[in-house]
Write an enzyme that holds these catalytic residues in place. Structure first.
Site, short mmCIF file in Angstrom:
data_model
loop_
_atom_site.label_atom_id
_atom_site.label_comp_id
_atom_site.label_asym_id
_atom_site.label_seq_id
_atom_site.Cartn_x
_atom_site.Cartn_y
_atom_site.Cartn_z
N CYS A 128 0.94 -1.23 0.11
CA CYS A 128 -0.07 0.07 0.06
C CYS A 128 0.89 1.29 0.12
O CYS A 128 0.49 2.60 -0.18
CB CYS A 128 -0.97 0.05 1.37
SG CYS A 128 -1.87 -1.34 1.24
N HIS A 268 -3.67 7.00 3.19
CA HIS A 268 -4.02 5.73 2.59
C HIS A 268 -5.58 5.25 3.13
O HIS A 268 -5.64 5.58 4.00
CB HIS A 268 -2.87 4.59 3.11
CG HIS A 268 -3.53 3.06 2.61
ND1 HIS A 268 -3.61 2.92 1.32
CD2 HIS A 268 -3.56 2.19 3.40
CE1 HIS A 268 -4.00 1.94 1.26
NE2 HIS A 268 -3.96 1.11 2.31
N ASN A 298 -9.89 -0.61 0.27
CA ASN A 298 -8.62 -0.31 0.04
C ASN A 298 -8.12 -0.87 -1.28
O ASN A 298 -8.01 -2.00 -1.61
CB ASN A 298 -8.17 -1.17 1.36
CG ASN A 298 -6.48 -1.16 1.19
OD1 ASN A 298 -5.88 -0.58 0.66
ND2 ASN A 298 -5.98 -1.65 2.48
N1 ACO Z 1 -18.29 -9.02 9.31
C1 ACO Z 1 -18.65 -9.31 10.64
N2 ACO Z 1 -17.89 -9.89 11.59
C2 ACO Z 1 -16.64 -9.83 11.23
C3 ACO Z 1 -16.13 -9.58 9.92
C4 ACO Z 1 -17.14 -9.19 9.01
N3 ACO Z 1 -16.57 -8.83 7.59
N4 ACO Z 1 -14.89 -9.68 9.94
C5 ACO Z 1 -14.32 -9.89 11.39
N5 ACO Z 1 -15.56 -10.07 12.08
C6 ACO Z 1 -15.67 -10.11 13.55
C7 ACO Z 1 -14.29 -11.11 14.06
O1 ACO Z 1 -14.55 -12.47 13.49
C8 ACO Z 1 -14.34 -10.59 15.48
O2 ACO Z 1 -15.56 -11.67 16.10
P1 ACO Z 1 -15.04 -12.37 17.50
O3 ACO Z 1 -14.86 -11.31 18.37
O4 ACO Z 1 -16.04 -13.23 17.59
O5 ACO Z 1 -13.66 -13.15 17.39
C9 ACO Z 1 -15.03 -9.17 15.47
O6 ACO Z 1 -15.73 -9.17 14.24
C10 ACO Z 1 -13.99 -8.11 15.61
O7 ACO Z 1 -12.84 -8.53 14.86
P2 ACO Z 1 -11.70 -7.50 15.02
O8 ACO Z 1 -10.35 -8.11 14.15
O9 ACO Z 1 -11.46 -7.30 16.30
O10 ACO Z 1 -12.23 -6.23 14.27
P3 ACO Z 1 -11.50 -4.98 14.34
O11 ACO Z 1 -12.11 -3.65 14.94
O12 ACO Z 1 -9.79 -4.80 14.54
O13 ACO Z 1 -11.39 -4.69 12.60
C11 ACO Z 1 -10.46 -4.72 10.48
C12 ACO Z 1 -11.14 -5.40 11.87
C13 ACO Z 1 -11.40 -3.99 9.96
C14 ACO Z 1 -9.74 -5.71 9.60
C15 ACO Z 1 -9.11 -3.90 11.07
O14 ACO Z 1 -8.37 -4.68 12.05
C16 ACO Z 1 -8.39 -3.24 10.03
O15 ACO Z 1 -8.79 -2.32 9.39
N6 ACO Z 1 -7.16 -3.55 9.98
C17 ACO Z 1 -6.08 -2.86 9.15
C18 ACO Z 1 -6.03 -3.20 7.90
C19 ACO Z 1 -5.10 -2.18 7.17
O16 ACO Z 1 -4.79 -1.18 7.57
N7 ACO Z 1 -4.22 -2.45 6.22
C20 ACO Z 1 -3.29 -1.90 5.51
C21 ACO Z 1 -2.54 -2.63 4.80
S1 ACO Z 1 -3.21 -3.25 3.36
C22 ACO Z 1 -1.91 -3.64 2.23
O17 ACO Z 1 -0.75 -3.52 2.33
C23 ACO Z 1 -2.71 -4.53 1.07
#
Ligand code: ACO
Length: 341
Positions: A128, A268, A298
């Site tokens: 990214c 980003h 993204n």
């Molecule tokens: N729908 C419903 N529930 C979901 C989904 C979904 N799509 N995805 C995950 N959940 C659930 C999980 O299973 C978890 O359930 P549990 O508590 O029963 O285990 C719960 O939701 C919470 O999951 P978390 O991982 O704690 O959610 P979080 O608030 O951290 O959000 C996310 C997840 C959106 C992926 C976030 O962590 C994020 O944006 N991370 C960074 C991504 C990023 O910046 N990437 C940049 C680089 S990309 C590149 O280089 C290609």
């Protein structure tokens, strides 16, 4: 033209040429995949995706539309704005993690598609963060007078490496491309400075295990879904906020300017909560932040390039405004750049 403040590159008796973005363009595929569409594919809801990420929809390339096609269309739009023809281009850099093939470079395929017969061409892989890495590298060739015209592109068909059965990742990504023509122009000061960084110790936070020399494609690797990207969301999130804040702080310090001088911050576009947290830590006002991830999700290396194009063409940025680009991605990698538009 006198810049609004001292260019940090001016120390060490810098006498290089300045590098401007003479043209910017982007392209996204026609097909829209909404959160409601995803509700039918994996166990998720529009509400979860919207509140946790800010994404409402993303674009998906057609089966016969590849990263090089998206890149070529974005490049043609940037060339049009810069008012140049393909034969003027000396170098093409394509930042991507989804090349058409492992080799040859997608940049070579783009070179052929746009007819830039004189241009050298190579790909750059910084996930990214790729567009800022590409801008900074392209700028070196303009500053040093090695080349007069460099085309830098961030382009991705992430839908090709997305595991559409994994709700943790498939809701986040989309396809698209953004391109910029770099030249020395009398009328604009251009790229002022950039910082780039990496931390390979955290390579396993976000990666695709299969397809390289470590794990070539086999029936087993396909069965184990190793040719799709994998991500530790929570850890990636924390690292993104920290790295983007520190890269932005460092680049502003080098330019000796305060965040209040920046007209538009283009971060980003990975997650609305990451963008808001970075903006808050930098002391930015919400109206300084440019956000379009609701429409595209993204798009990795294409993300800030598409956003910059939209910011310019929607009138958010005018000639002379200061812009801050700040990125983060797999690697880990990060970067920030200040541009005087
Ligand atoms: N729908 C419903 N529930 C979901 C989904 C979904 N799509 N995805 C995950 N959940 C659930 C999980 O299973 C978890 O359930 P549990 O508590 O029963 O285990 C719960 O939701 C919470 O999951 P978390 O991982 O704690 O959610 P979080 O608030 O951290 O959000 C996310 C997840 C959106 C992926 C976030 O962590 C994020 O944006 N991370 C960074 C991504 C990023 O910046 N990437 C940049 C680089 S990309 C590149 O280089 C290609």
């Amino acid at each position: 033209m006198t810049p609004k403040f001292k260019n940090p590159r001016a120390k060490h008796n810098f006498v290089g040429r300045t590098c401007s973005i003479a043209g910017i363009g982007s392209y996204v595929p026609e097909k829209i995949l909404t959160n409601h569409d995803l509700e039918k594919m994996v166990e998720t809801t529009d509400d979860w995706i919207t509140t946790r990420t800010g994404i409402k929809q993303r674009r998906i390339a057609a089966k016969d539309e590849f990263t090089s096609d998206l890149a070529a269309k974005a490049a043609q739009r940037a060339m049009k704005m810069a008012d140049i023809t393909a034969d003027k281009i000396d170098l093409i850099i394509v930042a991507t993690i989804t090349p058409d093939m492992p080799f040859p470079a997608t940049a070579c395929i783009v070179q052929h598609k746009i007819g830039a017969k004189r241009a050298a061409a190579f790909d750059l892989e910084a996930a990214c963060s790729g567009f800022i890495y590409a801008l900074e590298i392209g700028q070196q060739f303009i500053m040093s007078r090695t080349y007069d015209t460099v085309l830098v592109i961030g382009a991705e068909k992430l839908s090709a490496i997305t595991d559409w059965t994994d709700r943790n990742t498939c809701v986040l990504f989309g396809d698209g491309a953004g391109a910029a023509i770099l030249q020395n122009r009398e009328s604009a000061h251009g790229l002022l400075t950039a910082v780039m960084g990496a931390d390979g110790e955290k390579a396993d936070l976000l990666f695709m295990p299969g397809g390289g020399s470590k794990c070539p494609a086999t029936k087993d690797s396909v069965d184990a879904r190793m040719h799709y990207l994998r991500m530790e969301g929570k850890e990636t999130f924390k690292n993104a906020v920290q790295a983007m804040q520190s890269a932005a702080t460092e680049v502003l310090k080098r330019c000796e300017i305060d965040i209040s001088r920046i007209k538009c911050i283009i971060p980003h576009q990975a997650n609305r909560r990451i963008i808001d947290a970075v903006g808050e830590r930098l002391g930015a006002k919400p109206e300084q932040l440019f956000v379009n991830l609701d429409k595209y999700g993204n798009t990795s290396a294409a993300s800030v390039a598409i956003a910059l194009d939209e910011a310019v063409h929607s009138g958010r940025i005018s000639r002379g405004d200061l812009i801050l680009l700040v990125v983060f991605g797999a690697g880990l990698t990060w970067g920030a750049a200040v541009i005087e538009w």
